[in-house]
Design an enzyme around this catalytic site. Structure first.
Site, PDB file in Angstrom:
ATOM      1  N   HIS A   1       0.842  -1.212   0.000  1.00 30.89           N
ATOM      2  CA  HIS A   1       0.000   0.000   0.000  1.00 30.89           C
ATOM      3  C   HIS A   1       0.873   1.256   0.000  1.00 30.89           C
ATOM      4  O   HIS A   1       0.663   2.186  -0.780  1.00 30.89           O
ATOM      5  CB  HIS A   1      -0.907  -0.024   1.237  1.00 30.89           C
ATOM      6  CG  HIS A   1      -1.683   1.238   1.473  1.00 30.89           C
ATOM      7  ND1 HIS A   1      -2.769   1.590   0.707  1.00 30.89           N
ATOM      8  CD2 HIS A   1      -1.545   2.224   2.405  1.00 30.89           C
ATOM      9  CE1 HIS A   1      -3.270   2.744   1.153  1.00 30.89           C
ATOM     10  NE2 HIS A   1      -2.541   3.155   2.173  1.00 30.89           N
TER      11      HIS A   1
ATOM     12  N   GLU B   1     -11.134   2.460   3.254  1.00 29.94           N
ATOM     13  CA  GLU B   1      -9.879   1.758   3.543  1.00 29.94           C
ATOM     14  C   GLU B   1     -10.210   0.570   4.437  1.00 29.94           C
ATOM     15  O   GLU B   1     -10.757   0.742   5.524  1.00 29.94           O
ATOM     16  CB  GLU B   1      -8.867   2.688   4.235  1.00 29.94           C
ATOM     17  CG  GLU B   1      -8.339   3.757   3.266  1.00 29.94           C
ATOM     18  CD  GLU B   1      -7.202   4.615   3.821  1.00 29.94           C
ATOM     19  OE1 GLU B   1      -6.537   5.292   3.034  1.00 29.94           O
ATOM     20  OE2 GLU B   1      -6.982   4.603   5.057  1.00 29.94           O
TER      21      GLU B   1
HETATM   22 MN    MN Z   1      -6.188   4.315   7.148  1.00 31.83          MN
END
Ligand code: MN
Length: 441
Positions: A141, A205
């Site tokens: 990420h 997220e």
């Molecule tokens: Mn986050």
């Protein structure tokens, strides 16, 4: 440290019929939460599609004297005082509840009166969250977003020497099911024009959060070897993000791009329930820097992670209208975490910072290496530039008004009964302040 005991026995069955089959809440799980029924909030434990009202069970005299005080705290409208009791107390209550809910329990007939259908209650936040810290533990990420932003060094060197985090906003943490209102703020359009407008780049997220049990005193860091004992349990976290706002404002750290809302699942799956699913931490690469001693432990390397799989599903308004299920757009697990929750907690307290019962420490976006494992749209769509197919002849670069994100999580291991985390969901509502303004000349 939570250990595997008789409460995890795969042969164990409950007298609550719905706890069998593919329930997320078999008797081996027993997550704690707070529910509202008939105008009153109180603590309960999930079993199948039911809730055992802990206070009602206590009034029926079902708990032995050794756990009666702990049960009283677990029945309160917020679990902080129960969580603060520490690992021994929650382990003792879990063992007692396991016995009460097991097939053949002499209390089964009596306890029917303390059961409620989950469909008849409204779940609440499990505890007051005093402080919320969101970490950044996924290397894929960090690397992808760093490249997307055109950084010369996509992964900053500190990422591999300490668990990076930002201080989140606890006043906007909401339980699953609460709608998220699209924020208005400053961001730059693709052409470079700065506007103050409802953000287009709204993202989810997919994260897992640890809730602190027993806290630590100011200036008394928690050693890594004891860190796991300070984690009461885990819940799903959606760290809703307004990427355009975040990318324009972020000099000192995330601010309004994150603080408008964070969703959490209502059931707290305890550290004890997850004991059978412990796994080795992600192996560090050969080129990675050596760890400072306060972040290094053979036990944590051997069992610091967990076999937990997570998913995020998008359900558009048209899917809802047509009665269609959502489309799963992220499937990930904890193996992408460069740091363990114990390392995150030990580092958090290493400067003397005190953590309090109910504090939330989230994993950060749990993106793995593959496209399917990317755990936010920023990565899946390369910052909105390459919309993805979400089924039902629709595509998305970012979340649109009316879209719903549903997160789920499960722990699996051969030889053990799988357990679930329930759901963390939220529907996007239109911005309150809908006009778009540019800076006047
Ligand atoms: Mn986050």
């Amino acid at each position: 440290m939570a250990v595997v005991d008789q409460t995890h026995d795969p042969e164990l069955r409950s007298w609550v019929a719905s706890a069998h089959g593919h329930s997320e809440f078999p008797i081996q799980n027993l997550p704690f939460g707070v529910f509202e029924h008939a105008g009153r909030q109180r603590g309960g434990v999930a079993i199948g599609d039911q809730i055992l009202d802990i206070g009602a069970a206590a009034e029926l005299g079902c708990f032995p004297p050794s756990v009666a005080d702990v049960a009283r705290l677990a029945a309160l409208p917020r679990l902080n005082d129960f969580m603060a009791m520490g690992e021994e107390a929650s382990t003792a209550l879990r063992k007692s509840l396991s016995g009460l809910l097991a097939a053949g329990s002499p209390n089964a007939a009596k306890l029917q009166a303390a059961l409620l259908a989950q469909s008849e209650v409204v779940m609440q936040l499990p505890c007051d969250v005093g402080d919320f810290t969101d970490f950044l533990t996924s290397l894929p990420h960090t690397d992808r977003l760093g490249r997307l932003k055109g950084l010369q060094e996509p992964v900053p060197p500190a990422f591999k020497t300490l668990p990076v985090a930002y201080h989140g906003r606890s006043s906007t943490i909401r339980v699953s099911g609460t709608p998220v209102t699209r924020p208005t703020g400053q961001w730059r359009r693709a052409g470079g024009e700065l506007v103050c407008a409802p953000v287009e780049s709204l993202d989810y997220e997919l994260e897992l959060g640890a809730l602190i049990g027993r806290g630590n005193q100011l200036a008394a860091p928690v050693p890594l070897a004891q860190a796991q004992q300070h984690i009461f349990g885990y819940c799903l976290v959606n760290d809703w993000s307004a990427k355009g706002i975040q990318w324009w404002e972020q000099i000192l750290g995330p601010f309004l791009g994150k603080s408008f809302m964070t969703s959490v699942s209502p059931w707290v799956v305890t550290s004890q329930a997850l004991a059978p699913f412990r796994m080795p931490a992600r192996a560090r690469g050969g080129d990675d820097p050596a760890l400072f001693p306060y972040l290094r432990s053979a036990d944590d390397a051997a069992a610091g992670s967990m076999s937990v799989q997570l998913s995020a599903t998008l359900r558009t308004p048209s899917m809802r209208e047509q009665g269609l299920p959502g489309h799963t757009i992220s499937r990930s697990d904890l193996q992408c975490m460069y740091w363990t929750f114990a390392q995150m907690l030990a580092h958090h307290s290493s400067n003397g910072c005190c953590l309090r019962p109910g504090d939330l420490l989230a994993s950060g976006t749990l993106s793995g290496e593959t496209p399917e494992s990317m755990a936010c749209l920023s990565e899946r769509t390369a910052g909105g530039a390459k919309p993805i197919d979400v089924g039902n002849a629709q595509s998305r670069g970012w979340l649109l008004d009316g879209d719903e994100i549903v997160m789920q999580g499960h722990a699996h291991r051969p030889g053990y009964v799988s357990i679930g985390f329930g759901q963390c969901s939220g529907v996007v509502k239109p911005a309150v302040q809908s006009e778009s303004v540019v800076i006047p000349d």
